[in-house]
Write a protein that holds these residues in place. Structure first.
Motif, PDB file in Angstrom:
ATOM      1  N   LYS A 104     133.278  44.693  13.347  1.00 18.23           N
ATOM      2  CA  LYS A 104     134.398  44.269  14.125  1.00 18.23           C
ATOM      3  C   LYS A 104     135.093  43.432  13.557  1.00 18.23           C
ATOM      4  O   LYS A 104     136.244  42.983  13.931  1.00 18.23           O
ATOM      5  CB  LYS A 104     133.920  43.901  15.469  1.00 18.23           C
TER       6      LYS A 104
ATOM      7  N   GLY B 120     143.632  47.354  15.215  1.00 20.61           N
ATOM      8  CA  GLY B 120     142.714  46.996  16.468  1.00 20.61           C
ATOM      9  C   GLY B 120     142.906  48.104  17.347  1.00 20.61           C
ATOM     10  O   GLY B 120     141.690  48.500  17.955  1.00 20.61           O
TER      11      GLY B 120
ATOM     12  N   SER C 252     140.320  51.978  17.600  1.00 22.19           N
ATOM     13  CA  SER C 252     139.201  51.619  18.920  1.00 22.19           C
ATOM     14  C   SER C 252     138.202  52.649  19.156  1.00 22.19           C
ATOM     15  O   SER C 252     137.271  52.396  19.669  1.00 22.19           O
ATOM     16  CB  SER C 252     140.072  51.106  20.176  1.00 22.19           C
TER      17      SER C 252
ATOM     18  N   ARG D  24     134.973  52.884  16.497  1.00 19.43           N
ATOM     19  CA  ARG D  24     134.023  51.428  16.275  1.00 19.43           C
ATOM     20  C   ARG D  24     132.763  51.617  15.471  1.00 19.43           C
ATOM     21  O   ARG D  24     132.596  50.461  14.523  1.00 19.43           O
ATOM     22  CB  ARG D  24     133.535  51.106  17.882  1.00 19.43           C
TER      23      ARG D  24
ATOM     24  N   GLN E 135     134.692  51.682  11.537  1.00 15.59           N
ATOM     25  CA  GLN E 135     135.820  51.086  11.414  1.00 15.59           C
ATOM     26  C   GLN E 135     135.887  50.239  10.021  1.00 15.59           C
ATOM     27  O   GLN E 135     136.810  50.231   9.197  1.00 15.59           O
ATOM     28  CB  GLN E 135     136.612  50.300  12.259  1.00 15.59           C
ATOM     29  N   SER E 136     134.733  49.683   9.571  1.00 14.62           N
ATOM     30  CA  SER E 136     134.848  48.879   8.637  1.00 14.62           C
ATOM     31  C   SER E 136     135.116  49.710   7.417  1.00 14.62           C
ATOM     32  O   SER E 136     135.635  49.379   6.265  1.00 14.62           O
ATOM     33  CB  SER E 136     133.428  48.265   8.201  1.00 14.62           C
TER      34      SER E 136
END
Length: 461
Positions: A24, A81, A85, A88, A91-92
């Motif tokens: 996140k 963001g 979404s 999750r 996402q990195s």
């Protein structure tokens, strides 16, 4: 190279944030790293890196295009963001891959050697193959990834084959030695063949027809934020690499390749705009719009002057801002409606006037409507091209293409603004970050359209 190292280290840290289940924070790490890299790009190059100048030279032009690409990537990260979404769990990796691709782009801005060119192209391309298939459960995303990978591998073969011919005839990978050989041997058959093969390979990277076949399907299937990255940052990198190679390395044999390039532009401008008219999906329409813009940008090779690099930079920056503006609207609609047909945008202006406005102004800029940055960019390139031998004919085709493009941009604008009933619920509001980016994009497009000289001042020219 200081900027390149900062972006690379940021990508590594963003990647490892996912390893330690802190994905996140990857977006914030990326934003911080890009801001630091942008600040460093305004400083003189570190003396330590002078020893690598024969491979990578950080000139004023390299700095200019590096700043533009970092600003565009930063805007896309702000949108991430909301856009990622539903990613999750990984996402990195997506943020890290975007930064790794940016590393490839920065390498292309300063290459002095064909080996560095090849490395830059591959570092830029390989993360894109992965990102295009990020929606693992979506067949269109899977198709985009495999199609892009196969076509990309094919183009890489052309590039390597061309480099082999160039090395075989000149005995060097250095751009300036290649230029000297071209000046003294302008009719060398192996050299000319190498030039044409590399031209075809790079035409694929920037989606010039007839090498654009991958573009509509890949743009349509990839996640929308990744599509925006391809249409902006990748196009900036690909075009400056093409410009640098053709004007420095192959500048001595311009007469041998310029007519072939002109044919590519004519096909691109006619085909892309006509195909854009036939689309019923906004994302596919924007894919053909991106192909058509490759045709307009290609006019920079005709009637070249000392301002050509600046004209190229201004157009690419104006186009990238417009791309961000349109895609932030498309991402929002796609998230809510699960589709991107023109019908999905009906009545958007009623519930999200700012979002609809930024998309409308961005598309008017793409079409080249006066008082927008896109108009000033097109005016500069068209004026320059008029001074070349076949420039008048090319500009006529480009103006015709621009006129046709207004029709398919207006379809989306009409869908957003001219339907009395809104299909969007008032509870579905965009985030404050989206509104800030929208205001920035609108202000930038209009201010650069009225005061284009501000671009030169802001980027240290």
């Amino acid at each position: 190279m200081s900027v390149l190292i900062i972006v690379f280290l940021t990508a590594v840290v963003a990647l490892f944030s996912g390893v330690f289940e802190q994905g996140k924070f990857a977006r914030y790490i990326g934003i911080l790293g890009l801001i630091i890299a942008l600040c460093v790009s305004f400083m003189p190059e570190c003396a330590f890196f002078e020893q690598y100048r024969h491979m990578y030279d950080y000139t004023a032009n390299t700095a200019l295009f590096t700043k533009i690409s970092i600003v565009t990537t930063l805007l896309l990260f702000f949108l991430g963001g909301f856009a990622f979404s539903n990613h999750r769990s990984h996402q990195s990796e997506l943020y890290a891959l975007m930064l790794f691709a940016l590393c490839g782009g920065i390498t292309l801005f300063g290459f002095q050697n064909l080996v560095t060119l090849f490395l830059g192209v591959e570092i830029l391309s390989i993360p894109l193959y992965v990102m295009a298939g990020a929606n693992k459960t979506d067949l269109r995303s899977n198709e985009a990834s495999i199609k892009y990978f196969l076509m990309g591998a094919f183009a890489t073969g052309f590039l390597l084959f061309g480099i082999a011919f160039i090395y075989g005839s000149t005995g060097s990978f250095d751009l300036y030695k290649i230029q000297d050989f071209g000046v003294s041997n302008p009719k060398d058959a192996m050299f000319i063949l190498g030039v044409l093969l590399i031209l075809c390979a790079l035409a694929f990277k920037v989606a010039l027809a007839p090498f654009h076949m991958w573009s509509p399907d890949v743009y349509y299937g990839a996640p929308s934020l990744i599509t925006a990255f391809m249409a902006s940052v990748v196009k900036i990198s690909g075009f400056f690499a093409l410009f640098r190679l053709m004007t420095i390395g192959f500048g001595g044999v311009t007469e041998e390749w310029i007519n072939v390039f002109g044919v590519f532009l004519i096909i691109t401008l006619l085909l892309a705009n006509v195909m854009g008219l036939a689309q019923t999906n906004a994302k596919r329409m924007l894919a053909y719009s991106s192909v058509s813009h490759a045709g307009y940008i290609g006019l920079v090779f005709f009637g070249m002057t000392s301002l050509s690099t600046y004209n190229l930079a201004f157009y690419l920056f104006a186009y990238s801002l417009s791309t961000v503006g349109v895609f932030m609207c498309l991402i929002y609609v796609e998230k809510l409606k699960r589709e991107t047909s023109f019908g999905a945008f009906k009545g958007l202006a009623k519930s999200e006037p700012l979002l609809a406005t930024v998309a409308a102004i961005s598309m008017l800029s793409m079409a080249g409507v006066p008082l927008t940055a896109g108009f000033m960019g097109k005016f500069a390139l068209f004026s320059q091209a008029m001074n070349s031998k076949h420039g008048v004919f090319l500009v006529l085709i480009a103006v015709l293409g621009s006129a046709v493009s207004i029709a398919y941009y207006l379809r989306l604008i009409i869908s957003m603004f001219f339907f009395k009933e809104s299909t969007f619920k008032s509870s579905e509001k965009v985030t404050i970050t989206y509104n800030i980016v929208a205001v920035f994009v609108i202000a930038s497009i209009i201010i650069l359209g009225v005061f284009p000289d501000l671009f030169a001042r802001q980027f240290g020219l």
